[in-house]
Design an enzyme around this catalytic site. Structure first.
Site, mmCIF file in Angstrom:
data_model
loop_
_atom_site.group_PDB
_atom_site.id
_atom_site.type_symbol
_atom_site.label_atom_id
_atom_site.label_comp_id
_atom_site.label_asym_id
_atom_site.label_seq_id
_atom_site.Cartn_x
_atom_site.Cartn_y
_atom_site.Cartn_z
ATOM 1 N N GLY A 114 -36.452 69.242 -54.445
ATOM 2 C CA GLY A 114 -36.870 70.400 -54.317
ATOM 3 C C GLY A 114 -37.874 70.452 -52.664
ATOM 4 C CE LYS A 151 -43.195 70.866 -60.289
ATOM 5 N NZ LYS A 151 -41.790 71.610 -59.639
ATOM 6 N N GLY A 157 -40.350 74.973 -61.991
ATOM 7 C CA GLY A 157 -39.227 73.891 -63.000
ATOM 8 C C GLY A 157 -39.867 72.359 -63.008
ATOM 9 C CE LYS A 163 -34.174 70.514 -64.631
ATOM 10 N NZ LYS A 163 -34.221 70.776 -63.182
ATOM 11 C CG ASP A 216 -37.149 67.704 -60.236
ATOM 12 O OD1 ASP A 216 -36.120 68.166 -60.227
ATOM 13 O OD2 ASP A 216 -37.735 67.192 -59.944
ATOM 14 C CD GLU A 220 -43.366 72.641 -56.711
ATOM 15 O OE1 GLU A 220 -41.688 73.215 -56.844
ATOM 16 O OE2 GLU A 220 -42.955 71.169 -56.507
ATOM 17 N N GLY A 267 -37.899 76.326 -56.625
ATOM 18 C CA GLY A 267 -36.429 75.517 -57.135
ATOM 19 C C GLY A 267 -35.755 76.527 -58.249
ATOM 20 C CB SER A 268 -32.361 76.141 -59.139
ATOM 21 O OG SER A 268 -31.982 75.669 -60.239
ATOM 22 C CB THR A 269 -35.711 76.633 -63.719
ATOM 23 O OG1 THR A 269 -34.967 75.981 -62.904
ATOM 24 C CG2 THR A 269 -36.326 77.264 -64.580
HETATM 25 C C1 5RP Z 1 -38.922 71.511 -56.323
HETATM 26 C C2 5RP Z 1 -39.246 71.319 -57.609
HETATM 27 C C3 5RP Z 1 -38.375 71.754 -59.065
HETATM 28 O O1 5RP Z 1 -39.384 72.724 -59.374
HETATM 29 C C4 5RP Z 1 -37.609 70.911 -59.405
HETATM 30 O O2 5RP Z 1 -36.865 70.512 -58.742
HETATM 31 C C5 5RP Z 1 -36.601 71.612 -60.488
HETATM 32 O O3 5RP Z 1 -35.981 72.803 -59.532
HETATM 33 P P1 5RP Z 1 -34.584 73.021 -60.408
HETATM 34 O O4 5RP Z 1 -35.355 74.737 -60.739
HETATM 35 O O5 5RP Z 1 -33.812 73.880 -58.888
HETATM 36 O O6 5RP Z 1 -33.611 72.335 -61.463
HETATM 37 O O7 5RP Z 1 -40.560 70.288 -57.849
HETATM 38 O O8 5RP Z 1 -40.025 71.034 -55.707
#
Ligand code: 5RP
Length: 234
Positions: free
Chosen positions: A109, A106, A94, A133, A96, A115, A38-40
């Site tokens: 993504g 989570k 990361g 979040k 959600d 994960e 994910g982006s984080t």
């Molecule tokens: C992917 C995940 C991500 O870690 C979660 O969706 C957070 O993503 P982001 O850091 O882009 O907000 O669980 O499967």
């Protein structure tokens, strides 16, 4: 090389970077590290590459998705398969939604299965999020990864129990999104009153590979424009 997550400017980028840098403080030479998706998590992976290079450390990384694997390669990290290691010291990812009990949703993504395998195997699993979040209650879209053969029976069972779930679709193709494991993902909107109970209920349905409710976490590093705080073990 895949375009990891997004090349668009991210207004939350500085906060995500801040929590990723905080998570790097727990890294030690010789560790086996689980890389989230994910982006984080992306900020953690690039930061880890820089840290390892500057210190000359030897770190082995187990990525949780195709994108994280390629970003790890690009960041100069040593990537290994899960079955090449006998433990994971530290995993960072990361999320959600996270509640004060450090239970989370989570999988936005679509990488929830790997994960969770990596997070639950890790001796220390750290979640990195921005403070929008961190909520009192877990609610939102809970992804449920299902083997394609069973998606209709899983959907029916959920509907019978009062949970509506829709197969996630992707872009660039018609039909369901296919996970890195070759499965479908059903998205179910729900309020999760009892996370361990809901996690067990979903995982007991035949054909469910895993769900995006996570009930094991060591700490959450929560960032905002004004700083970071750590909830859980320090
Ligand atoms: C992917 C995940 C991500 O870690 C979660 O969706 C957070 O993503 P982001 O850091 O882009 O907000 O669980 O499967």
């Amino acid at each position: 090389m895949p375009a990891t997550v997004s090349d668009k400017p991210d207004p939350m980028g500085p906060v995500k970077k801040k929590v990723a840098l905080e998570a790097l403080k727990y890294v030690r030479d010789g560790m086996v590290i689980g890389l989230g998706t994910g982006s984080t998590a992306t900020h953690f992976i690039t930061g880890l590459g820089e840290l390892v290079r500057s210190k000359g450390w030897h770190i082995q990384c187990v990525p949780t998705s195709f994108d994280s694997k390629h970003l790890a390669f690009k960041s100069g990290l040593g990537v290994v398969e899960l079955d090449a290691v006998d433990h994971i010291d530290y995993a960072v990812d990361g999320a959600d939604v996270v509640n004060p009990a450090l239970q989370s949703i989570k999988g936005a993504g679509g990488a929830l299965v790997r994960e969770k395998v990596v997070a639950y195997e890790a001796k220390d699993f750290t979640i990195i999020i921005d403070d929008s979040k961190f909520k009192d209650h877990l609610s939102g879209i809970v992804p449920i990864e299902v083997t394609p053969f069973a998606y209709s029976t899983v959907k029916r069972k959920l509907r019978t129990d009062g949970i509506e779930a829709l197969a996630r679709t992707g872009t660039g193709k018609f039909g369901p999104l296919i996970s890195d494991n070759g499965n479908y993902i059903l998205d179910a909107r729900m309020d999760v009153a009892d996370a361990p109970q809901m996690e067990s209920y979903l995982e007991a349905i035949p054909g469910v590979v895993d769900c995006g409710i996570f009930t094991k976490c060591t700490r959450a590093i929560i960032g905002s424009a004004s700083g970071v705080k750590v909830v859980g073990s320090n």
